[in-house]
Design an enzyme around this catalytic site. Structure first.
Site, PDB file in Angstrom:
ATOM      1  CB  THR A  43      -0.885   0.029   1.270  1.00  0.00           C
ATOM      2  OG1 THR A  43      -0.024   0.099   2.418  1.00  0.00           O
ATOM      3  CG2 THR A  43      -1.740  -1.221   1.367  1.00  0.00           C
ATOM      4  CG  ASP A  44       0.288   4.768  -2.232  1.00  0.00           C
ATOM      5  OD1 ASP A  44      -0.709   5.290  -1.693  1.00  0.00           O
ATOM      6  OD2 ASP A  44       0.415   4.667  -3.457  1.00  0.00           O
ATOM      7  CG  PHE A  45       0.902   8.998   1.355  1.00  0.00           C
ATOM      8  CD1 PHE A  45       1.521   8.880   0.128  1.00  0.00           C
ATOM      9  CD2 PHE A  45       0.188  10.154   1.625  1.00  0.00           C
ATOM     10  CE1 PHE A  45       1.453   9.886  -0.806  1.00  0.00           C
ATOM     11  CE2 PHE A  45       0.102  11.176   0.685  1.00  0.00           C
ATOM     12  CZ  PHE A  45       0.743  11.032  -0.537  1.00  0.00           C
ATOM     13  CB  SER A  46      -3.001   7.546  -1.682  1.00  0.00           C
ATOM     14  OG  SER A  46      -3.021   6.267  -2.265  1.00  0.00           O
ATOM     15  N   GLY A  47      -3.622   5.375   0.977  1.00  0.00           N
ATOM     16  CA  GLY A  47      -4.580   4.472   1.607  1.00  0.00           C
ATOM     17  C   GLY A  47      -4.907   3.237   0.791  1.00  0.00           C
TER      18      GLY A  47
END
Lengths: 182, 182, 182, 182
Positions: A33-37
């Site tokens: 995943t990444d920080f955008s969710g």
């Protein structure tokens, strides 16, 4: 040996072939995943490569004689990605269980076009067409006939009736570097 | 050649050595984060490996004669990580510019212990002690004397006075497989 | 503040805009390669995402007023990848310095098509066409006019004469800030 | 619903708890290796995080009532890594099937120390001690008593006799939900 082998303990680790299509389950972890969710877009390429690798692993197990013949002809062979077209339709999220569906779309003399889908609960999240070239000893080579037979056997199962067309179509234009295509 | 080489166009791509410490800037991108909103913990290991690789690259440029002597003695050498201790103190986030600070802590006969820090605006986010073993031709080897000299030269600059102690300390116990340690 | 900011210390960390194209240098590290000896195919997607992120960062710096107007209209906006077509032409290897070249190909009402190339010493290794959609507050939105102006200004510089066509073509259906974009 | 759920189709996707230890199988793919021919060192951290995540998932399934009580008390809780010590003993390679073994070593008031091993055919490749802190609502919190009970139940099964000592030892200072844990 007292200890069970990993393949006995975890029977579905390489997925399964169903109706001529390879299906590999993939769990989403933090790393994907990444920080955008949501799942980072390049993670799907990792999942699809896992699918292709395990698909080839299971073909090798299902068609052992054909696979061993191919290995003798072109030792240490591999498929390398030459081009991809990808549509990102819906996002996946942490803890999701996805299924990576892989099937050969066209088996040519020196390359294979695969159709791959990333699905969740039957819905398609990502769709891709991947062209892989056959490589042995560091350079592109014709795919040995036994391996093409194994790949097309799966394709024929996935799309009854379509298998023969492909054979005709691909063989017609001389797209066969060995002449041994069935 | 009409075109400038990448090293001329991007002079600080491999970071810089300041006061005997290697400093590498690292920008945080989507790929480095996870859905919790911060940098994924294993990403810091990638950053620290970049720091070690570029540190060795700059040592090679700064001490070219020593480095070439080492390469002749042990061609294709590399350092591989044997153990790490890591403290994750504060999180980094998307778009942050971090600095990875690397310095040799102890240079032994066949391994080097490095101290590495991940910093942001001077504050420490992650601290690590990394022991790397010297490998050439696929197996552990003594570090060639010229390379140890180059590593210790940096250490002496980073901690004036400390360099000599280390030399004495390490040489004393026979922890030297070549006898050429200065 | 006594300490220099990272942007002053490492001036080219976000690459540079040259002739309307964004160029970002990327060094190949261990993490980017796989056991076949070359760069893992999905790593190029990470590099291209770095390129897109830093391209947007520099547009934001070069056209600050336009960018701030866009941010007021659509706070926390981002571009998300909808589709990609990628050709893997030649492999990159450990220690290579690549340049990721990014330029807008078509700026539409709610999406941008970018042309991206991964090059080494001027030769193209990977070519991609990437369609990204504009997202704010978790859903697709029309791209605010000031941001489109900034993107097209770069495009006009990259391909003199082509910029106007695109403006005309895309602008025809009501190219403004009111959400009427087709 | 006609379609089987992923958990029914792939029963061992989250591994299994054996003798109080969580065991997760992990296949090595291209993405996990680097050009030196072996698994990239930071990949093991990804594998161990998968192990911790699925361990918590299975605890949640095995001790549902306790887990739900903990979730009511501290919604959206998670464990974040505070420190790690890792020994890289032997390399893993492409196609290997590894098992990630995870067990709680010490359950304290606000953190848990886990012992993790990466094994292949019973031999240990990587050993780690990982301290994770309990976090809910973005900050460190005491671990709710029901969750500690669930974690210790596993530990007691893994090391008969040891569980009680830990309970006593840690409980001595006020083993409850009020934040007074030493």
């Amino acid at each position: 040996m007292a200890e069970a082998s990993p393949n006995q303990t975890w029977p579905h680790l390489a997925g399964a072939i169903r109706d001529g299509r390879h299906v590999l389950p993939v769990r989403i972890y933090y790393e994907d995943t990444d920080f955008s969710g949501i799942v980072y877009h390049a993670s799907y390429l990792r999942f699809m490569e896992r699918g292709r690798t395990d698909y080839l692993r299971l073909i090798g197990a299902d068609h052992r004689a054909l696979f061993e013949a191919a290995s003798r002809e072109t030792p240490g062979f591999a498929f390398v990605v030459r081009s991809m077209g990808i549509e990102f339709l819906k996002p996946a999220r942490m803890d999701d269980v996805l299924e990576i569906v892989t099937e050969p779309d066209e088996v040519k003399g020196a390359s294979v076009t695969l159709s791959q889908r990333v699905t969740r609960d039957g819905g398609v999240l990502v769709e891709a067409t991947v062209r892989v070239a056959f490589v042995s000893g560091g350079r592109a080579r014709p795919i040995p006939a036994p391996l093409r037979i194994a790949l097309r056997a799966d394709r024929a199962r996935a799309r009854p009736g379509a298998g023969n067309e492909t054979l005709t179509m691909v063989g017609a234009g001389g797209d066969d570097m060995t002449g041994q295509v069935p």
